[in-house]
Design a protein around this motif. Sequence first.
Motif, PDB file in Angstrom:
ATOM      1  N   ILE A   1      -2.856   2.165  12.167  1.00  0.00           N
ATOM      2  CA  ILE A   1      -2.893   0.870  11.500  1.00  0.00           C
ATOM      3  C   ILE A   1      -1.592   0.694  10.724  1.00  0.00           C
ATOM      4  O   ILE A   1      -0.975   1.675  10.278  1.00  0.00           O
ATOM      5  N   ILE A   2      -1.149  -0.551  10.586  1.00  0.00           N
ATOM      6  CA  ILE A   2       0.072  -0.825   9.817  1.00  0.00           C
ATOM      7  C   ILE A   2      -0.113  -2.139   9.053  1.00  0.00           C
ATOM      8  O   ILE A   2      -0.817  -3.044   9.510  1.00  0.00           O
ATOM      9  N   PHE A   3       0.480  -2.226   7.879  1.00  0.00           N
ATOM     10  CA  PHE A   3       0.423  -3.400   6.999  1.00  0.00           C
ATOM     11  C   PHE A   3      -1.008  -3.860   6.709  1.00  0.00           C
ATOM     12  O   PHE A   3      -1.303  -5.066   6.762  1.00  0.00           O
ATOM     13  N   PRO A   4      -1.925  -2.954   6.377  1.00  0.00           N
ATOM     14  CA  PRO A   4      -3.266  -3.421   5.985  1.00  0.00           C
ATOM     15  C   PRO A   4      -3.175  -4.171   4.655  1.00  0.00           C
ATOM     16  O   PRO A   4      -2.561  -3.693   3.706  1.00  0.00           O
TER      17      PRO A   4
ATOM     18  N   GLY B   1       0.807  -1.209   0.000  1.00  0.00           N
ATOM     19  CA  GLY B   1       0.000   0.000   0.000  1.00  0.00           C
ATOM     20  C   GLY B   1       0.841   1.259   0.000  1.00  0.00           C
ATOM     21  O   GLY B   1       2.067   1.219   0.019  1.00  0.00           O
ATOM     22  N   GLU B   2       0.153   2.397  -0.033  1.00  0.00           N
ATOM     23  CA  GLU B   2       0.846   3.675   0.044  1.00  0.00           C
ATOM     24  C   GLU B   2       1.316   3.919   1.480  1.00  0.00           C
ATOM     25  O   GLU B   2       0.742   3.401   2.432  1.00  0.00           O
TER      26      GLU B   2
ATOM     27  N   CYS C   1      11.152   0.572   2.630  1.00  0.00           N
ATOM     28  CA  CYS C   1      11.613   1.753   1.885  1.00  0.00           C
ATOM     29  C   CYS C   1      10.494   2.524   1.181  1.00  0.00           C
ATOM     30  O   CYS C   1      10.762   3.563   0.568  1.00  0.00           O
ATOM     31  N   GLY C   2       9.254   2.038   1.291  1.00  0.00           N
ATOM     32  CA  GLY C   2       8.139   2.690   0.616  1.00  0.00           C
ATOM     33  C   GLY C   2       7.327   1.679  -0.163  1.00  0.00           C
ATOM     34  O   GLY C   2       7.525   0.465  -0.043  1.00  0.00           O
ATOM     35  N   GLN C   3       6.405   2.179  -0.954  1.00  0.00           N
ATOM     36  CA  GLN C   3       5.564   1.314  -1.770  1.00  0.00           C
ATOM     37  C   GLN C   3       6.403   0.613  -2.840  1.00  0.00           C
ATOM     38  O   GLN C   3       7.412   1.146  -3.298  1.00  0.00           O
TER      39      GLN C   3
ATOM     40  N   SER D   1      -0.748   2.210   5.522  1.00  0.00           N
ATOM     41  CA  SER D   1       0.056   2.070   6.732  1.00  0.00           C
ATOM     42  C   SER D   1       0.228   3.419   7.402  1.00  0.00           C
ATOM     43  O   SER D   1       0.522   4.424   6.740  1.00  0.00           O
ATOM     44  N   PHE D   2       0.008   3.435   8.694  1.00  0.00           N
ATOM     45  CA  PHE D   2       0.148   4.587   9.588  1.00  0.00           C
ATOM     46  C   PHE D   2      -1.010   5.572   9.512  1.00  0.00           C
ATOM     47  O   PHE D   2      -0.926   6.656  10.089  1.00  0.00           O
TER      48      PHE D   2
END
Length: 333
Positions: free
Chosen positions: A302-305, A121-122, A214-216, A275-276
Amino acid sequence: MIKKTYPHHFQSSSYSSPQPGSSVIITGAVHGNETCGTLAIRRVIAELEEGRLQLLAGRLTLVPVCNPLAYHLEQREGERNLNRRLIPTTDPQEFEDHVANWLCPLLAQHDVLLDLHSFRGEGEPFVLIGPENNRGPIESFSHEKHELGMAMRLGVHRLVDGWLGTYARGVQRRQQRLADDADAKTVANANTQFGVGTTEYMRSVGGYAMTLECGQHLDPQAPAVAYTAIVNSLRHLGVIAGTAPEAVAEMEALRIYDVIDKLHDDDSFVREWRSFDVLAQGELIGIRADGSEVRADQDGRIIFPDAAARAGEEWFYLTMPNPRLTDLAKAGA
């Protein structure tokens, strides 16, 4: 019985200095579709070969592609998730077992690991680190100061801990739900060893480690984030020439405290979470296939949806504010 054959080899590049120093390993493509680390590591190899980066002390091992089968397939895993149950075995059944038999001994030859990843995700880049120093049964550890010091010099502004303890609690719930006729994958997901990946294995053999997200996956800036983190880490540790970086002045610290699994493939989010994203206590996160609601039990993020998760897999994680950096500052570390 016909043995499986895999036309993919394992490869690493190692550089050693006559001067003593840290022994560092940097890994990419533990998940085959997370290639920012691969690109950054190959850039570092080229610059070492060309002399633009110079080794000063210690030993450096660079692994651009940890899982060549998944990388070849351009997908997260070959036959299973390499970053779960990363443990050597005398009876390899899946390709990732062969990877573990090669990679785990290589990790054990080093003191420090930087593992480079990206996410679906973003969201903003962040670093996942281990626990405070402890002698507990889940993840005994004694290098907290060194791990935090390196994590704060990667160039990112968010730090997360609490992974393995939270995963262990999630596994307990999976075990309680385990049916007598559960398939092999479901049984494996309910094994307490399933939460062990590269960093957890590195800590188990006496080193310290961190995962940089490192990002999406397709973010064009992600390889640059990975490259900066590699160079900053190696300069911080005195392995390559260059000015050692200062610690990031402002960093948000969060702690993962719960993992929520999908119970049915049709469990769904009420919105597209990143995430976040901030959660307020009582906020509706998702709806189960049976119509029951899943809500935040406290304020946090929330993280890693993962909307594409399957039944029995991690759906999302919950984090809360973490006083760890504040406590460290008060202690004068």
